[in-house]
Design a protein around this motif. Structure first.
Motif, mmCIF file in Angstrom:
data_model
loop_
_atom_site.group_PDB
_atom_site.id
_atom_site.type_symbol
_atom_site.label_atom_id
_atom_site.label_comp_id
_atom_site.label_asym_id
_atom_site.label_seq_id
_atom_site.Cartn_x
_atom_site.Cartn_y
_atom_site.Cartn_z
ATOM 1 N N LYS A 1 0.832 -1.211 0.000
ATOM 2 C CA LYS A 1 0.000 0.000 0.000
ATOM 3 C C LYS A 1 0.862 1.254 0.000
ATOM 4 C CE LYS A 1 -3.926 -2.168 2.339
ATOM 5 N NZ LYS A 1 -4.783 -2.172 3.553
ATOM 6 N N LEU A 2 1.954 1.242 0.794
ATOM 7 C CA LEU A 2 2.855 2.396 0.822
ATOM 8 C C LEU A 2 3.507 2.620 -0.542
ATOM 9 C CD1 LEU A 2 4.578 1.918 4.295
ATOM 10 C CD2 LEU A 2 2.969 3.710 3.651
ATOM 11 N N GLU A 3 3.844 1.531 -1.210
ATOM 12 C CA GLU A 3 4.432 1.673 -2.545
ATOM 13 C C GLU A 3 3.446 2.332 -3.500
ATOM 14 O OE1 GLU A 3 5.584 -2.227 -3.602
ATOM 15 O OE2 GLU A 3 7.452 -2.209 -2.436
ATOM 16 N N ILE A 4 2.156 1.931 -3.375
ATOM 17 C CA ILE A 4 1.134 2.550 -4.236
ATOM 18 C C ILE A 4 0.997 4.032 -3.908
ATOM 19 C CG2 ILE A 4 -1.325 2.537 -4.786
ATOM 20 C CD1 ILE A 4 -1.283 -0.487 -4.267
ATOM 21 N N ALA A 5 0.984 4.372 -2.565
ATOM 22 C CA ALA A 5 0.869 5.780 -2.162
ATOM 23 C C ALA A 5 2.073 6.585 -2.641
ATOM 24 C CB ALA A 5 0.741 5.869 -0.640
ATOM 25 N N GLU A 6 3.251 5.989 -2.542
ATOM 26 C CA GLU A 6 4.465 6.672 -2.999
ATOM 27 C C GLU A 6 4.398 6.956 -4.495
ATOM 28 O OE1 GLU A 6 9.326 6.024 -2.948
ATOM 29 O OE2 GLU A 6 7.961 4.506 -2.139
ATOM 30 N N GLN A 7 3.866 5.999 -5.230
ATOM 31 C CA GLN A 7 3.720 6.205 -6.673
ATOM 32 C C GLN A 7 2.745 7.350 -6.958
ATOM 33 O OE1 GLN A 7 2.521 2.688 -8.710
ATOM 34 N NE2 GLN A 7 2.604 3.619 -10.744
ATOM 35 N N THR A 8 1.660 7.425 -6.144
ATOM 36 C CA THR A 8 0.683 8.509 -6.319
ATOM 37 C C THR A 8 1.322 9.867 -6.032
ATOM 38 O OG1 THR A 8 -1.072 6.989 -5.657
ATOM 39 C CG2 THR A 8 -1.584 9.332 -5.611
ATOM 40 N N VAL A 9 2.138 9.939 -4.950
ATOM 41 C CA VAL A 9 2.822 11.194 -4.613
ATOM 42 C C VAL A 9 3.764 11.607 -5.738
ATOM 43 C CG1 VAL A 9 4.478 12.240 -3.037
ATOM 44 C CG2 VAL A 9 2.596 10.870 -2.131
ATOM 45 N N GLU A 10 4.469 10.636 -6.302
ATOM 46 C CA GLU A 10 5.374 10.956 -7.410
ATOM 47 C C GLU A 10 4.599 11.520 -8.597
ATOM 48 O OE1 GLU A 10 7.509 7.440 -8.272
ATOM 49 O OE2 GLU A 10 8.800 7.551 -6.494
ATOM 50 N N GLU A 11 3.442 10.935 -8.868
ATOM 51 C CA GLU A 11 2.633 11.453 -9.975
ATOM 52 C C GLU A 11 2.158 12.878 -9.692
ATOM 53 O OE1 GLU A 11 -0.448 8.622 -10.411
ATOM 54 O OE2 GLU A 11 0.824 7.087 -11.352
ATOM 55 N N MET A 12 1.768 13.149 -8.409
ATOM 56 C CA MET A 12 1.331 14.508 -8.047
ATOM 57 C C MET A 12 2.483 15.500 -8.171
ATOM 58 S SD MET A 12 -1.170 13.714 -4.801
ATOM 59 C CE MET A 12 -1.539 15.442 -4.583
ATOM 60 N N ASN A 13 3.681 15.077 -7.771
ATOM 61 C CA ASN A 13 4.843 15.969 -7.901
ATOM 62 C C ASN A 13 5.115 16.293 -9.364
ATOM 63 O OD1 ASN A 13 5.337 16.183 -5.152
ATOM 64 N ND2 ASN A 13 6.664 14.362 -5.116
ATOM 65 N N GLU A 14 4.979 15.281 -10.217
ATOM 66 C CA GLU A 14 5.179 15.531 -11.644
ATOM 67 C C GLU A 14 4.142 16.515 -12.172
ATOM 68 O OE1 GLU A 14 5.075 11.753 -13.505
ATOM 69 O OE2 GLU A 14 7.017 11.085 -12.702
ATOM 70 N N THR A 15 2.886 16.386 -11.701
ATOM 71 C CA THR A 15 1.832 17.327 -12.116
ATOM 72 C C THR A 15 2.152 18.745 -11.653
ATOM 73 O OG1 THR A 15 0.224 15.535 -11.971
ATOM 74 C CG2 THR A 15 -0.643 17.775 -12.014
ATOM 75 N N LEU A 16 2.640 18.856 -10.398
ATOM 76 C CA LEU A 16 2.995 20.169 -9.858
ATOM 77 C C LEU A 16 4.124 20.809 -10.661
ATOM 78 C CD1 LEU A 16 2.626 22.275 -7.633
ATOM 79 C CD2 LEU A 16 4.227 20.973 -6.224
ATOM 80 N N ILE A 17 5.105 19.984 -11.033
ATOM 81 C CA ILE A 17 6.223 20.515 -11.829
ATOM 82 C C ILE A 17 5.712 21.033 -13.173
ATOM 83 C CG2 ILE A 17 8.326 19.860 -13.052
ATOM 84 C CD1 ILE A 17 8.896 17.937 -10.707
ATOM 85 N N ARG A 18 4.813 20.284 -13.791
ATOM 86 C CA ARG A 18 4.267 20.730 -15.075
ATOM 87 C C ARG A 18 3.481 22.026 -14.924
ATOM 88 N NH1 ARG A 18 3.197 15.121 -15.689
ATOM 89 N NH2 ARG A 18 1.001 15.457 -15.152
ATOM 90 N N LEU A 19 2.729 22.156 -13.793
ATOM 91 C CA LEU A 19 1.965 23.390 -13.562
ATOM 92 C C LEU A 19 2.892 24.584 -13.363
ATOM 93 C CD1 LEU A 19 -0.877 22.060 -11.241
ATOM 94 C CD2 LEU A 19 -1.123 22.885 -13.578
ATOM 95 N N ARG A 20 3.973 24.357 -12.624
ATOM 96 C CA ARG A 20 4.925 25.453 -12.406
ATOM 97 C C ARG A 20 5.563 25.886 -13.723
ATOM 98 N NH1 ARG A 20 7.998 23.435 -6.884
ATOM 99 N NH2 ARG A 20 6.338 24.069 -5.416
ATOM 100 N N GLU A 21 5.914 24.910 -14.537
ATOM 101 C CA GLU A 21 6.478 25.261 -15.845
ATOM 102 C C GLU A 21 5.475 26.050 -16.680
ATOM 103 O OE1 GLU A 21 7.603 21.547 -17.468
ATOM 104 O OE2 GLU A 21 9.436 21.338 -16.251
ATOM 105 N N TYR A 22 4.206 25.641 -16.588
ATOM 106 C CA TYR A 22 3.167 26.350 -17.340
ATOM 107 C C TYR A 22 3.042 27.793 -16.846
ATOM 108 C CZ TYR A 22 -1.440 27.511 -19.182
ATOM 109 O OH TYR A 22 -2.483 28.127 -19.809
#
Length: 316
Positions: free
Chosen positions: A228-249
């Motif tokens: 479950k933690l691995e799944i949550a960690e993967q979700t956090v990584e995806e959110m961080n990637e989304t945040l990075i894309r928003l900042r670039e935008y």
């Protein structure tokens, strides 16, 4: 319809017969001249001669694969053919010549030499002869008790009369047997003691086995949590990637936002504080007379900045 023969035909027939007779009277050599036949005869006798000519080749009747002349066939069948039948001189059985050596090794009538008394006996009688052979070495009847004597029947008879030595052998054997029995009893006692210790160890191991089973269940639960933690960690990584894309935008669109706001400052001077992007957006949209495209762009940028600010606050 058959035609009648003419006089000319009759003359030809007579002439042909005369020629044939003359040819048949010619002297010729035998067809087997190359094989050694020196016979010279007239042609009409050749066929009769070949029936009895000793140089005519024939195949061996024993199927050995060779061809010999008629005059050599008898000698071939009696001395050189390896598939000729020969009679065993001991059992009188007919044996193929090339198999005679193997037959001699098993022929029961063939005499063999006794390895003990050197007498010659038939092979089939050798086992019976060895039983009664006076020279065959024999062991003492007390060999299992430890007597090492071996000798002929006469020597064994003399040895058997030595009672005192046999009593000593028996006594030594009994002593050794008693010693072996004591050793075996000691080993049995040690085995029983070791078995008892093993049972005690098993009694101590049973509680440990229960603990191991409990730990196994705990490990299983921990593994599930790790997944479950691995799944949550993967979700956090995806959110961080989304945040990075928003900042670039935001970085790409910030100059356009500033330009739009600067064009509308004379109509909305109170919007200098950029921390209230959403409120500024609504005022600019109502008061400015820019194109619809600029207003939509401004509203999208302000909402995006607000969302990014919220994300940054949550991350802090």
């Amino acid at each position: 319809m058959r035609q009648a023969r003419t006089t000319t035909d009759r003359i030809k027939l007579v002439v042909d017969k005369e020629i044939k007779d003359k040819i048949l009277e010619l002297a010729v050599y035998c067809l087997q001249k190359k094989r050694g036949c020196k016979k010279t005869l007239i042609l009409k006798e050749l066929e009769t001669h070949l029936e009895s000519c000793g140089y005519v080749p024939v195949s061996c009747p024993c199927s050995c694969g060779l061809q010999v002349t008629k005059r050599e066939l008898a000698q071939h069948l009696t001395s050189t053919c390896d598939r000729r039948l020969v009679s065993c001189p001991f059992c009188q059985e007919d044996v193929v010549f090339k198999d005679m050596d193997g037959h001699n090794d098993v022929c029961g009538k063939r005499p063999v030499t006794c390895p003990h008394c050197k007498a010659e006996v038939k092979r089939e009688q050798l086992p019976t002869h060895e039983i009664s052979c006076p020279m065959k070495p024999r062991s003492c009847v007390l060999s299992e008790a430890g007597c090492q004597f071996k000798g002929t029947a006469e020597e064994l008879e003399n040895h058997s009369s030595d009672v005192q030595s046999h009593i000593q052998v028996i006594a030594e054997s009994m002593s050794q047997y008693r010693l072996n029995i004591r050793n075996l009893e000691q080993k049995v006692e040690e085995s029983v003691s070791e078995n008892l210790k093993l049972k005690e160890q098993l009694q101590d191991i049973y509680p440990v086995l229960g603990t191991v089973k409990s730990l196994d269940k705990t490990v299983t639960l921990l593994l599930e949590k790790v997944k479950k933690l691995e799944i949550a960690e993967q979700t956090v990584e995806e959110m961080n990637e989304t945040l990075i894309r928003l900042r670039e935008y935001m970085q790409r669109t910030q100059p356009a936002v500033v330009q739009i706001i600067n064009r509308n400052l004379h109509k909305a001077p109170s919007l200098l504080n950029l921390n209230h992007h959403q409120e500024a957006s609504s005022i600019i949209i109502h008061r400015s007379k820019t194109t619809n495209q600029n207003m939509l762009l401004l509203q999208r940028i302000c909402k995006t900045n607000t969302f990014v600010s919220l994300l940054e606050t949550n991350n802090m």
